[in-house]
Design a protein around this motif. Sequence first.
Motif, PDB file in Angstrom:
ATOM      1  N   PRO A   6       0.820  -1.217   0.000  1.00 43.46           N
ATOM      2  CA  PRO A   6       0.000   0.000   0.000  1.00 43.46           C
ATOM      3  C   PRO A   6       0.859   1.273   0.000  1.00 43.46           C
ATOM      4  N   SER A   7       0.312   2.338  -0.580  1.00 43.36           N
ATOM      5  CA  SER A   7       1.088   3.579  -0.744  1.00 43.36           C
ATOM      6  C   SER A   7       1.685   4.113   0.557  1.00 43.36           C
ATOM      7  N   PRO A   8       0.930   4.137   1.680  1.00 42.49           N
ATOM      8  CA  PRO A   8       1.550   4.685   2.895  1.00 42.49           C
ATOM      9  C   PRO A   8       2.781   3.878   3.329  1.00 42.49           C
ATOM     10  N   LEU A   9       2.695   2.538   3.160  1.00 43.68           N
ATOM     11  CA  LEU A   9       3.831   1.698   3.534  1.00 43.68           C
ATOM     12  C   LEU A   9       4.986   1.913   2.552  1.00 43.68           C
ATOM     13  N   GLU A  12       6.668   4.953   3.573  1.00 38.77           N
ATOM     14  CA  GLU A  12       7.472   4.700   4.777  1.00 38.77           C
ATOM     15  C   GLU A  12       8.786   4.012   4.396  1.00 38.77           C
ATOM     16  N   ILE A  13       8.684   3.075   3.473  1.00 39.07           N
ATOM     17  CA  ILE A  13       9.867   2.325   3.043  1.00 39.07           C
ATOM     18  C   ILE A  13      10.844   3.233   2.281  1.00 39.07           C
ATOM     19  N   ALA A  14      10.307   4.106   1.447  1.00 39.17           N
ATOM     20  CA  ALA A  14      11.174   5.058   0.722  1.00 39.17           C
ATOM     21  C   ALA A  14      11.917   5.941   1.719  1.00 39.17           C
ATOM     22  N   ALA A  15      11.214   6.342   2.785  1.00 40.51           N
ATOM     23  CA  ALA A  15      11.855   7.184   3.807  1.00 40.51           C
ATOM     24  C   ALA A  15      12.953   6.399   4.529  1.00 40.51           C
ATOM     25  N   LEU A  30      13.458  -2.702   6.151  1.00 40.61           N
ATOM     26  CA  LEU A  30      12.360  -2.977   5.210  1.00 40.61           C
ATOM     27  C   LEU A  30      11.627  -4.255   5.604  1.00 40.61           C
ATOM     28  N   LEU A  31      12.399  -5.263   5.956  1.00 43.56           N
ATOM     29  CA  LEU A  31      11.775  -6.541   6.319  1.00 43.56           C
ATOM     30  C   LEU A  31      10.916  -6.393   7.567  1.00 43.56           C
ATOM     31  N   HIS A  32      11.411  -5.632   8.539  1.00 43.71           N
ATOM     32  CA  HIS A  32      10.598  -5.383   9.739  1.00 43.71           C
ATOM     33  C   HIS A  32       9.295  -4.672   9.364  1.00 43.71           C
ATOM     34  N   GLN A  35       6.976  -7.110   7.542  1.00 47.36           N
ATOM     35  CA  GLN A  35       6.426  -8.130   8.440  1.00 47.36           C
ATOM     36  C   GLN A  35       5.389  -7.523   9.387  1.00 47.36           C
ATOM     37  N   GLU A  36       5.664  -6.319   9.841  1.00 50.05           N
ATOM     38  CA  GLU A  36       4.700  -5.671  10.736  1.00 50.05           C
ATOM     39  C   GLU A  36       3.369  -5.457  10.006  1.00 50.05           C
TER      40      GLU A  36
END
Length: 162
Positions: A6-9, A12-15, A30-32, A35-36
Motif C-alpha cells: 500500500p502507498s503509505p507503507l 514509509e519504506i522510501a523514507a 524494510l523486512l521489519h 512483516q509488521e
Amino acid sequence: MPFTVPSPLEAEIAALISQYPVKRSAALMLLHALQEHFGYLSSDAIQWTATKLGLQPINIYELVTFYPMFRQQPIGKFHLKVCRTLSCALGGSHRLHGFLCDKLGLDPHAHGAQTSKDGHVTVEFVECLASCGTAPVLMCNDVLHEGVTEQQAAEILGRCRG
Ligand code: FES
C-alpha cells in the motif's frame, strides 16, 4: 493476486531507504516494516524487497532465514514465545510449552511455530529472552511474563481467547 504494497507503507519504506548511504543497508528495516504490515514475509515480499534494493532474492532470503524474528508463515493474533535456553529449561519451560500445546491441541514435540486450529494462538520455542533469573519466561506478543506457572499460563491463554 499480485503482491502489492500500500502507498503509505511504500512511502514509509522510501523514507527508510533514504536514511542509508547504501540502499542494501536498509534491508533489515524494510523486512521489519513488511512483516509488521503483512504479519509474515512471503516469497513475494522477499522478491519485492530484493527488487526495491537492487539485490538478488537470495540476499534477502538469507537474512530472513538467519534472524529468528522473521517469519515466513502467518501466525496467530497472539504469539506465545517460550524460552528454552538453559535457565528456563531447568526452570520448567519444556513442561510449560507442553502445557500450552496440550491446551491448544498442538504437538509438544513438533519443531517450529504451531498455530491453534482457530488461528488465534501461535506457540513457539525461542532462545534466551534475557530474563534468565526469573525462569521460566514467555512472551505473549510484546509482553514478557516471568516465573510463569501453569496457572498463570492458563490465565494468559484465557486472555488470548477473549
Ligand atoms: S534462559 Fe530463558 S530468559 Fe534466558
